[in-house]
Design a protein around this motif. Sequence first.
Motif, PDB file in Angstrom:
ATOM      1  N   THR A  14      35.134  34.913  50.768  1.00 56.18           N
ATOM      2  CA  THR A  14      33.751  34.590  50.429  1.00 56.18           C
ATOM      3  C   THR A  14      33.009  34.039  51.642  1.00 56.18           C
ATOM      4  N   SER A  26      28.785  35.351  46.794  1.00 55.81           N
ATOM      5  CA  SER A  26      28.907  35.154  45.360  1.00 55.81           C
ATOM      6  C   SER A  26      29.379  36.405  44.641  1.00 55.81           C
ATOM      7  N   ALA A  29      32.870  35.845  44.991  1.00 54.69           N
ATOM      8  CA  ALA A  29      33.318  34.594  44.383  1.00 54.69           C
ATOM      9  C   ALA A  29      33.419  34.690  42.866  1.00 54.69           C
ATOM     10  N   VAL A  30      32.415  35.259  42.217  1.00 56.35           N
ATOM     11  CA  VAL A  30      32.417  35.311  40.760  1.00 56.35           C
ATOM     12  C   VAL A  30      33.621  36.062  40.205  1.00 56.35           C
ATOM     13  N   ALA A  44      32.585  30.401  35.959  1.00 59.02           N
ATOM     14  CA  ALA A  44      32.664  31.049  37.266  1.00 59.02           C
ATOM     15  C   ALA A  44      31.287  31.140  37.915  1.00 59.02           C
ATOM     16  N   SER A  48      30.519  29.293  41.277  1.00 57.17           N
ATOM     17  CA  SER A  48      30.095  30.144  42.389  1.00 57.17           C
ATOM     18  C   SER A  48      28.864  29.567  43.074  1.00 57.17           C
ATOM     19  N   VAL A 149      24.401  34.051  41.157  1.00 55.34           N
ATOM     20  CA  VAL A 149      24.706  34.532  42.502  1.00 55.34           C
ATOM     21  C   VAL A 149      23.638  34.033  43.465  1.00 55.34           C
TER      22      VAL A 149
END
Length: 248
Positions: A14, A26, A29-30, A44, A48, A149
């Motif tokens: 990330t 993101s 990341a998610v 999440a 994130s 995000v």
Amino acid sequence: MSAFVLALVAGALTGLALGALGGGGSVLAVPALIYLLGLTPAAAATASLVVVTVTSATALIGHAREGTVRWKHGLLFALAGLGPAAVGGAVSAWLPAGVLTGAFAVIAAVAALRMLRPSASAPTEAPARPVRVATAGAGLGAVTGVMGVGGGFLAVPALVNVVGLRMRAAVGTSLLVITLNSLVALAARAGADVSIDWARVAPFAAAAVLAAWDGKRLAARISAGSLQRIFAGALLAVAAFMLADAVL
């Protein structure tokens, strides 16, 4: 592999994306927080935002020192998205998990296809009119709030194609946009009843911050076009996986 090691690896990827491309953190990341660390989509999305806010702010410092941040246009772009980001963050708490996952997959796929288009740079910086900049920023803010995000994977193409920045400046400026949008979206989620496992999220965030500096150095060695193509391929794979998970 333990959850701690998975958090470090996913966080590092990330951070590399944010440092090198000025976005995309993101998007990685998610799904990593959901499928590798076992967080719910709502948790999440919130986690994130925490990771992306801290990481993008750290990376922004380095880009600012090199003069690749266009503060005037970045602030206008970001400020226009603050209201929509706040509204989107409140609305997201009422959306079903399947809807969030499916929508995220579609947006990730669209972003990947945009990154594959031959528009990685602009010959000259000729910033667009404030109205166009603000409109693009508002749309990005809404996506940030609903999807959890930072929006950098959409901000960079917008800053190049709409605002008229060169790729390097768009990367640096997008970090300013991501930081502000993520902060507002995170604040809008503060009242939501979402539990975050900080034992997993904290090492994820720490690895992302450290890797962001490496990503910045990597971007200086590899052409922006090559980085975009590599990332776009990974993004399409993530989108396909998440869409299948939402449908099946």
